[in-house]
Design a protein around this motif. Structure first.
Motif, PDB file in Angstrom:
ATOM      1  N   TRP A  72       3.543  52.802 -11.655  1.00  0.00           N
ATOM      2  CA  TRP A  72       3.984  51.935 -10.710  1.00  0.00           C
ATOM      3  C   TRP A  72       5.048  52.242  -9.876  1.00  0.00           C
ATOM      4  CZ3 TRP A  72       8.620  49.619  -9.536  1.00  0.00           C
ATOM      5  CH2 TRP A  72       8.580  48.548  -8.799  1.00  0.00           C
ATOM      6  N   TYR A  73       5.965  52.889 -10.344  1.00  0.00           N
ATOM      7  CA  TYR A  73       7.145  53.202  -9.579  1.00  0.00           C
ATOM      8  C   TYR A  73       6.652  54.145  -8.114  1.00  0.00           C
ATOM      9  CZ  TYR A  73      11.752  55.082  -7.902  1.00  0.00           C
ATOM     10  OH  TYR A  73      13.023  55.306  -7.129  1.00  0.00           O
ATOM     11  N   GLY A  74       5.937  55.262  -8.646  1.00  0.00           N
ATOM     12  CA  GLY A  74       5.459  56.384  -7.708  1.00  0.00           C
ATOM     13  C   GLY A  74       4.532  55.543  -6.649  1.00  0.00           C
ATOM     14  N   ALA A  75       3.565  54.567  -7.160  1.00  0.00           N
ATOM     15  CA  ALA A  75       2.886  53.893  -6.375  1.00  0.00           C
ATOM     16  C   ALA A  75       3.505  53.034  -5.368  1.00  0.00           C
ATOM     17  CB  ALA A  75       1.487  53.445  -7.098  1.00  0.00           C
ATOM     18  N   THR A  76       4.489  52.501  -5.761  1.00  0.00           N
ATOM     19  CA  THR A  76       5.311  51.611  -4.802  1.00  0.00           C
ATOM     20  C   THR A  76       6.143  52.453  -4.107  1.00  0.00           C
ATOM     21  OG1 THR A  76       5.408  49.971  -6.669  1.00  0.00           O
ATOM     22  CG2 THR A  76       7.043  49.760  -5.133  1.00  0.00           C
ATOM     23  N   VAL A  77       6.530  53.226  -4.230  1.00  0.00           N
ATOM     24  CA  VAL A  77       7.461  54.214  -3.210  1.00  0.00           C
ATOM     25  C   VAL A  77       6.195  54.890  -2.196  1.00  0.00           C
ATOM     26  CG1 VAL A  77       8.421  56.766  -2.869  1.00  0.00           C
ATOM     27  CG2 VAL A  77       9.006  55.149  -4.854  1.00  0.00           C
ATOM     28  N   CYS A  78       5.238  55.187  -2.600  1.00  0.00           N
ATOM     29  CA  CYS A  78       3.905  55.570  -1.759  1.00  0.00           C
ATOM     30  C   CYS A  78       3.772  54.417  -0.856  1.00  0.00           C
ATOM     31  CB  CYS A  78       2.814  56.273  -2.420  1.00  0.00           C
ATOM     32  SG  CYS A  78       1.186  56.532  -1.537  1.00  0.00           S
ATOM     33  N   ASN A  79       3.613  53.138  -1.446  1.00  0.00           N
ATOM     34  CA  ASN A  79       3.269  52.070  -0.591  1.00  0.00           C
ATOM     35  C   ASN A  79       4.301  51.601   0.518  1.00  0.00           C
ATOM     36  OD1 ASN A  79       3.486  48.956  -0.402  1.00  0.00           O
ATOM     37  ND2 ASN A  79       1.283  49.383  -1.097  1.00  0.00           N
ATOM     38  N   VAL A  80       5.528  51.650   0.269  1.00  0.00           N
ATOM     39  CA  VAL A  80       6.708  51.604   0.975  1.00  0.00           C
ATOM     40  C   VAL A  80       6.638  52.633   2.151  1.00  0.00           C
ATOM     41  CG1 VAL A  80       9.214  51.821   1.274  1.00  0.00           C
ATOM     42  CG2 VAL A  80       8.002  50.366  -0.555  1.00  0.00           C
ATOM     43  N   LEU A  81       6.452  53.925   1.689  1.00  0.00           N
ATOM     44  CA  LEU A  81       6.435  54.702   2.682  1.00  0.00           C
ATOM     45  C   LEU A  81       5.281  54.673   3.916  1.00  0.00           C
ATOM     46  CD1 LEU A  81       7.382  57.985   0.916  1.00  0.00           C
ATOM     47  CD2 LEU A  81       8.759  56.901   2.522  1.00  0.00           C
ATOM     48  N   PHE A  82       4.147  54.346   3.235  1.00  0.00           N
ATOM     49  CA  PHE A  82       2.808  54.039   4.086  1.00  0.00           C
ATOM     50  C   PHE A  82       3.049  52.848   5.140  1.00  0.00           C
ATOM     51  CE2 PHE A  82      -1.369  52.101   5.090  1.00  0.00           C
ATOM     52  CZ  PHE A  82      -2.119  53.303   5.123  1.00  0.00           C
ATOM     53  N   MET A  83       3.338  51.702   4.299  1.00  0.00           N
ATOM     54  CA  MET A  83       3.376  50.479   4.945  1.00  0.00           C
ATOM     55  C   MET A  83       4.654  50.725   6.016  1.00  0.00           C
ATOM     56  SD  MET A  83       1.192  48.592   4.433  1.00  0.00           S
ATOM     57  CE  MET A  83       0.143  48.192   3.045  1.00  0.00           C
ATOM     58  N   GLY A  84       5.755  51.542   5.885  1.00  0.00           N
ATOM     59  CA  GLY A  84       6.608  51.646   6.680  1.00  0.00           C
ATOM     60  C   GLY A  84       6.367  52.585   7.767  1.00  0.00           C
ATOM     61  N   GLY A  85       5.673  53.606   7.534  1.00  0.00           N
ATOM     62  CA  GLY A  85       4.966  54.476   8.751  1.00  0.00           C
ATOM     63  C   GLY A  85       4.224  53.717   9.370  1.00  0.00           C
ATOM     64  N   ILE A  86       3.053  53.108   8.844  1.00  0.00           N
ATOM     65  CA  ILE A  86       2.269  52.366   9.762  1.00  0.00           C
ATOM     66  C   ILE A  86       2.798  51.403  10.891  1.00  0.00           C
ATOM     67  CG2 ILE A  86       1.283  50.725   8.265  1.00  0.00           C
ATOM     68  CD1 ILE A  86      -1.477  51.659   8.946  1.00  0.00           C
ATOM     69  N   SER A  87       3.958  50.680  10.166  1.00  0.00           N
ATOM     70  CA  SER A  87       4.499  49.581  10.887  1.00  0.00           C
ATOM     71  C   SER A  87       5.314  50.266  12.013  1.00  0.00           C
ATOM     72  CB  SER A  87       5.387  48.872   9.963  1.00  0.00           C
ATOM     73  OG  SER A  87       5.068  48.068   8.921  1.00  0.00           O
ATOM     74  N   PHE A  88       5.937  51.582  11.846  1.00  0.00           N
ATOM     75  CA  PHE A  88       6.563  52.097  12.815  1.00  0.00           C
ATOM     76  C   PHE A  88       5.606  52.488  13.904  1.00  0.00           C
ATOM     77  CE2 PHE A  88       7.756  56.316  14.647  1.00  0.00           C
ATOM     78  CZ  PHE A  88       9.238  55.877  15.187  1.00  0.00           C
ATOM     79  N   GLY A  89       4.558  53.081  13.565  1.00  0.00           N
ATOM     80  CA  GLY A  89       3.388  53.351  14.701  1.00  0.00           C
ATOM     81  C   GLY A  89       2.925  52.377  15.464  1.00  0.00           C
ATOM     82  N   ARG A  90       2.893  51.315  14.792  1.00  0.00           N
ATOM     83  CA  ARG A  90       2.304  49.975  15.490  1.00  0.00           C
ATOM     84  C   ARG A  90       3.379  49.301  16.259  1.00  0.00           C
ATOM     85  NH1 ARG A  90      -2.613  48.693  13.011  1.00  0.00           N
ATOM     86  NH2 ARG A  90      -2.738  48.891  10.851  1.00  0.00           N
ATOM     87  N   ILE A  91       4.778  49.480  16.029  1.00  0.00           N
ATOM     88  CA  ILE A  91       5.867  48.858  16.738  1.00  0.00           C
ATOM     89  C   ILE A  91       6.043  49.848  18.102  1.00  0.00           C
ATOM     90  CG2 ILE A  91       8.484  48.739  17.003  1.00  0.00           C
ATOM     91  CD1 ILE A  91       8.267  47.828  13.846  1.00  0.00           C
ATOM     92  N   VAL A  92       6.033  50.980  17.857  1.00  0.00           N
ATOM     93  CA  VAL A  92       6.036  52.274  18.980  1.00  0.00           C
ATOM     94  C   VAL A  92       4.686  51.846  20.005  1.00  0.00           C
ATOM     95  CG1 VAL A  92       5.578  54.561  19.683  1.00  0.00           C
ATOM     96  CG2 VAL A  92       6.955  53.960  17.787  1.00  0.00           C
TER      97      VAL A  92
END
Length: 126
Positions: A72-92
């Motif tokens: 759970w913890y590792g998957a959640t960190v991965c999820n946060v990084l993925f969603m944060g990264g994809i959000s950043f790209g979409r905002i750019v």
């Protein structure tokens, strides 16, 4: 009402796996209909199918994290990084390219999953 901590991983895992299949499952058919461009180059087909593989792999990891406590913890960190990264790209893209009617709802979902994941990491420390 208490929302189980694993729902973030469950929902985002399912959505990302479906998104990956849409991107790479049959790009020569889907991309012209969905995004309005032809996929004829072998290299573009390869890229889209590689993205599909990444999305499916990451989505499966999130589903494992949803059902197996030790992941759970590792998957959640991965999820946060993925969603944060994809959000950043979409905002750019929104800033430089303009607002996309097709992908703005995706941006909102990405930001919601990003915030939800951060909240879960803070609330349910490892």
């Amino acid at each position: 009402m208490k929302i189980p901590k694993h729902l973030n991983l469950l929902f985002s895992g399912i959505i990302v796996i479906i998104g990956g299949i849409v991107y790479g499952g049959h790009p020569t058919f889907v991309m012209p209909k969905l995004l309005g461009f032809q996929v004829v180059d072998l290299e573009l087909k390869n890229m889209l199918r590689a993205v599909m593989g990444i999305y499916i792999g990451v989505g499966v990891y999130w589903l494992l994290g949803a059902f197996k406590t030790k992941f759970w913890y590792g998957a959640t960190v991965c999820n946060v990084l993925f969603m944060g990264g994809i959000s950043f790209g979409r905002i750019v893209s929104t800033i430089f390219d303009g607002v996309s009617p097709l992908f703005t709802p995706a941006l909102i979902l990405d930001l919601l999953f990003f915030a939800w994941g951060l909240y879960n990491l803070k609330k349910y420390k490892e």
